[in-house]
Design a protein around this motif. Sequence first.
Motif, PDB file in Angstrom:
ATOM      1  N   SER A   1       0.888  11.722  -5.963  1.00  0.00           N
ATOM      2  CA  SER A   1      -0.581  11.114  -6.278  1.00  0.00           C
ATOM      3  C   SER A   1      -0.021   9.473  -7.855  1.00  0.00           C
ATOM      4  CB  SER A   1      -1.443  11.763  -6.973  1.00  0.00           C
ATOM      5  OG  SER A   1      -2.566  10.691  -8.498  1.00  0.00           O
ATOM      6  N   LEU A   2       0.034   9.681  -8.617  1.00  0.00           N
ATOM      7  CA  LEU A   2       1.014   9.064  -9.282  1.00  0.00           C
ATOM      8  C   LEU A   2       2.085   8.477  -9.184  1.00  0.00           C
ATOM      9  CD1 LEU A   2       1.780  11.098 -12.991  1.00  0.00           C
ATOM     10  CD2 LEU A   2       0.745   9.197 -12.836  1.00  0.00           C
ATOM     11  N   LEU A   3       2.958   8.719  -8.274  1.00  0.00           N
ATOM     12  CA  LEU A   3       4.224   7.171  -7.398  1.00  0.00           C
ATOM     13  C   LEU A   3       3.310   6.810  -6.960  1.00  0.00           C
ATOM     14  CD1 LEU A   3       6.833   7.589  -7.325  1.00  0.00           C
ATOM     15  CD2 LEU A   3       7.252   8.322  -5.451  1.00  0.00           C
ATOM     16  N   THR A   4       2.379   7.402  -5.856  1.00  0.00           N
ATOM     17  CA  THR A   4       1.737   5.605  -5.670  1.00  0.00           C
ATOM     18  C   THR A   4       1.161   4.845  -6.411  1.00  0.00           C
ATOM     19  OG1 THR A   4      -0.275   6.869  -5.125  1.00  0.00           O
ATOM     20  CG2 THR A   4       1.299   7.254  -3.568  1.00  0.00           C
ATOM     21  N   GLU A   5       1.325   5.429  -7.128  1.00  0.00           N
ATOM     22  CA  GLU A   5      -0.078   4.630  -8.308  1.00  0.00           C
ATOM     23  C   GLU A   5       0.962   3.833  -8.791  1.00  0.00           C
ATOM     24  OE1 GLU A   5      -4.214   5.914  -9.781  1.00  0.00           O
ATOM     25  OE2 GLU A   5      -2.123   6.958 -11.084  1.00  0.00           O
ATOM     26  N   MET A   6       2.222   4.195  -9.265  1.00  0.00           N
ATOM     27  CA  MET A   6       3.250   3.835 -10.187  1.00  0.00           C
ATOM     28  C   MET A   6       4.433   2.532  -9.248  1.00  0.00           C
ATOM     29  SD  MET A   6       4.771   6.636 -11.914  1.00  0.00           S
ATOM     30  CE  MET A   6       6.703   5.818 -12.130  1.00  0.00           C
ATOM     31  N   ILE A   7       4.319   2.907  -7.974  1.00  0.00           N
ATOM     32  CA  ILE A   7       5.229   1.986  -6.968  1.00  0.00           C
ATOM     33  C   ILE A   7       3.495   0.529  -6.273  1.00  0.00           C
ATOM     34  CG2 ILE A   7       6.163   3.271  -6.521  1.00  0.00           C
ATOM     35  CD1 ILE A   7       5.514   4.028  -3.970  1.00  0.00           C
TER      36      ILE A   7
ATOM     37  N   VAL B   1       9.953  -3.904  -3.625  1.00  0.00           N
ATOM     38  CA  VAL B   1      10.448  -3.073  -3.084  1.00  0.00           C
ATOM     39  C   VAL B   1      11.630  -2.454  -3.499  1.00  0.00           C
ATOM     40  CG1 VAL B   1      11.530  -2.353  -0.927  1.00  0.00           C
ATOM     41  CG2 VAL B   1       9.660  -3.602  -1.116  1.00  0.00           C
ATOM     42  N   VAL B   2      12.678  -3.234  -4.382  1.00  0.00           N
ATOM     43  CA  VAL B   2      13.815  -3.110  -5.105  1.00  0.00           C
ATOM     44  C   VAL B   2      13.594  -2.372  -6.617  1.00  0.00           C
ATOM     45  CG1 VAL B   2      15.792  -4.151  -6.147  1.00  0.00           C
ATOM     46  CG2 VAL B   2      14.415  -5.241  -4.021  1.00  0.00           C
ATOM     47  N   GLU B   3      12.222  -2.493  -7.100  1.00  0.00           N
ATOM     48  CA  GLU B   3      11.647  -2.247  -8.279  1.00  0.00           C
ATOM     49  C   GLU B   3      11.849  -0.539  -7.705  1.00  0.00           C
ATOM     50  OE1 GLU B   3       8.778  -4.775  -9.123  1.00  0.00           O
ATOM     51  OE2 GLU B   3      10.177  -5.706 -10.759  1.00  0.00           O
ATOM     52  N   ALA B   4      10.226  -0.514  -6.684  1.00  0.00           N
ATOM     53  CA  ALA B   4      10.009   0.869  -6.708  1.00  0.00           C
ATOM     54  C   ALA B   4      11.171   1.633  -5.772  1.00  0.00           C
ATOM     55  CB  ALA B   4       9.201   0.628  -5.085  1.00  0.00           C
ATOM     56  N   ALA B   5      12.264   1.340  -5.376  1.00  0.00           N
ATOM     57  CA  ALA B   5      13.148   1.848  -5.507  1.00  0.00           C
ATOM     58  C   ALA B   5      14.285   2.437  -6.335  1.00  0.00           C
ATOM     59  CB  ALA B   5      14.554   1.299  -4.480  1.00  0.00           C
ATOM     60  N   GLU B   6      14.254   1.950  -7.667  1.00  0.00           N
ATOM     61  CA  GLU B   6      14.591   2.306  -9.116  1.00  0.00           C
ATOM     62  C   GLU B   6      13.392   3.042  -9.487  1.00  0.00           C
ATOM     63  OE1 GLU B   6      15.439  -1.741  -9.943  1.00  0.00           O
ATOM     64  OE2 GLU B   6      17.284  -2.419  -8.771  1.00  0.00           O
ATOM     65  N   VAL B   7      12.981   3.507  -8.816  1.00  0.00           N
ATOM     66  CA  VAL B   7      11.964   4.680 -10.318  1.00  0.00           C
ATOM     67  C   VAL B   7      12.698   5.560 -10.900  1.00  0.00           C
ATOM     68  CG1 VAL B   7      10.110   6.264 -10.293  1.00  0.00           C
ATOM     69  CG2 VAL B   7       9.904   3.926  -9.268  1.00  0.00           C
ATOM     70  N   SER B   8      12.847   6.038 -11.455  1.00  0.00           N
ATOM     71  CA  SER B   8      14.029   6.951 -11.866  1.00  0.00           C
ATOM     72  C   SER B   8      13.411   8.280 -11.961  1.00  0.00           C
ATOM     73  CB  SER B   8      14.376   6.601 -13.188  1.00  0.00           C
ATOM     74  OG  SER B   8      13.741   6.721 -14.427  1.00  0.00           O
TER      75      SER B   8
ATOM     76  N   PRO C   1       7.816  14.082  -4.428  1.00  0.00           N
ATOM     77  CA  PRO C   1       7.877  12.331  -4.078  1.00  0.00           C
ATOM     78  C   PRO C   1       8.659  11.770  -4.186  1.00  0.00           C
ATOM     79  CG  PRO C   1       6.127  13.329  -5.080  1.00  0.00           C
ATOM     80  CD  PRO C   1       7.268  14.320  -5.100  1.00  0.00           C
ATOM     81  N   LEU C   2       9.765  11.708  -5.073  1.00  0.00           N
ATOM     82  CA  LEU C   2      10.297  10.364  -5.460  1.00  0.00           C
ATOM     83  C   LEU C   2      11.445  10.178  -4.385  1.00  0.00           C
ATOM     84  CD1 LEU C   2      11.054   8.080  -7.599  1.00  0.00           C
ATOM     85  CD2 LEU C   2      12.204   9.830  -8.509  1.00  0.00           C
ATOM     86  N   GLU C   3      11.715  11.844  -4.246  1.00  0.00           N
ATOM     87  CA  GLU C   3      13.039  12.104  -3.170  1.00  0.00           C
ATOM     88  C   GLU C   3      12.268  11.556  -1.781  1.00  0.00           C
ATOM     89  OE1 GLU C   3      16.187  12.657  -1.585  1.00  0.00           O
ATOM     90  OE2 GLU C   3      16.122  12.187  -3.901  1.00  0.00           O
TER      91      GLU C   3
ATOM     92  N   ALA D   1       0.936  -1.517   0.182  1.00  0.00           N
ATOM     93  CA  ALA D   1      -0.217  -0.136   0.519  1.00  0.00           C
ATOM     94  C   ALA D   1       0.714   1.468   0.448  1.00  0.00           C
ATOM     95  CB  ALA D   1      -0.755   0.219   1.100  1.00  0.00           C
ATOM     96  N   ALA D   2       0.807   2.297  -0.793  1.00  0.00           N
ATOM     97  CA  ALA D   2       1.076   3.827  -0.529  1.00  0.00           C
ATOM     98  C   ALA D   2       0.221   5.141  -0.627  1.00  0.00           C
ATOM     99  CB  ALA D   2       2.263   3.886  -2.103  1.00  0.00           C
ATOM    100  N   ARG D   3       0.274   5.548   0.398  1.00  0.00           N
ATOM    101  CA  ARG D   3      -0.594   6.975   0.441  1.00  0.00           C
ATOM    102  C   ARG D   3       0.458   7.716   0.683  1.00  0.00           C
ATOM    103  NH1 ARG D   3      -3.586   2.965  -0.784  1.00  0.00           N
ATOM    104  NH2 ARG D   3      -5.215   2.228   0.915  1.00  0.00           N
ATOM    105  N   PHE D   4       0.078   9.749   0.276  1.00  0.00           N
ATOM    106  CA  PHE D   4       0.259  10.772   0.167  1.00  0.00           C
ATOM    107  C   PHE D   4      -0.279  11.691   1.942  1.00  0.00           C
ATOM    108  CE2 PHE D   4      -1.437  11.406  -3.192  1.00  0.00           C
ATOM    109  CZ  PHE D   4      -1.777  13.161  -3.395  1.00  0.00           C
ATOM    110  N   LYS D   5      -0.320  12.764   1.399  1.00  0.00           N
ATOM    111  CA  LYS D   5      -0.738  13.980   2.296  1.00  0.00           C
ATOM    112  C   LYS D   5       0.082  15.522   2.211  1.00  0.00           C
ATOM    113  CE  LYS D   5      -3.332  14.165   5.091  1.00  0.00           C
ATOM    114  NZ  LYS D   5      -4.484  14.398   6.339  1.00  0.00           N
ATOM    115  N   GLY D   6      -0.604  16.190   1.852  1.00  0.00           N
ATOM    116  CA  GLY D   6       0.899  17.172   1.982  1.00  0.00           C
ATOM    117  C   GLY D   6      -0.035  18.110   1.402  1.00  0.00           C
ATOM    118  N   ASP D   7       0.427  19.148   0.963  1.00  0.00           N
ATOM    119  CA  ASP D   7       0.209  20.716   0.689  1.00  0.00           C
ATOM    120  C   ASP D   7       1.332  20.651  -0.526  1.00  0.00           C
ATOM    121  OD1 ASP D   7      -1.525  20.886   2.698  1.00  0.00           O
ATOM    122  OD2 ASP D   7       0.479  21.363   3.778  1.00  0.00           O
ATOM    123  N   GLY D   8       1.025  21.547  -1.257  1.00  0.00           N
ATOM    124  CA  GLY D   8       1.513  21.738  -3.026  1.00  0.00           C
ATOM    125  C   GLY D   8       1.206  22.122  -4.053  1.00  0.00           C
TER     126      GLY D   8
END
Length: 128
Positions: A69-75, A80-87, A110-112, A53-60
């Motif tokens: 939003s996109l990153l949570t869908e992507m990972i 986990v190893v593949e998620a860590a390698e998202v470029s 979000p990637l950072e 599962a992946a979620r996010f909150k924030g202001d921006g």
Amino acid sequence: MKPVYSATIMDHFRRPRNYGTLDDANVRHEISNPVCGDRIRLSLRLADGIVAAARFKGDGCAISKAAASLLTEMIHGRMVVEAAEVSDAELLTALDAEIAPSRLACALLPLEALRRGLGAYRRSGGDG
């Protein structure tokens, strides 16, 4: 030339996916950009080497919120190893927009958060 605010960015900004808290997260990382004020908190539940599962909150701005939003869908569902390698390029391509150099920090925030959160998890003895 692609627009600055693509249909993808506007869709994810207006209707963010996976927005909210994840109470049973075993990875949490909050990051902010002091230059523009964007702030993203990424929460992940890892199980058996997979991002369960992946979620996010924030202001921006629209770009940082859409990127989160996109990153949570992507990972979600990835190893986990593949998620860590998202470029950077993979996330920027998914945004389908011309991101100006001055806005790259917004798009990649979000990637950072993902990279730092997974790094802290590994250092603490996590199995990811």
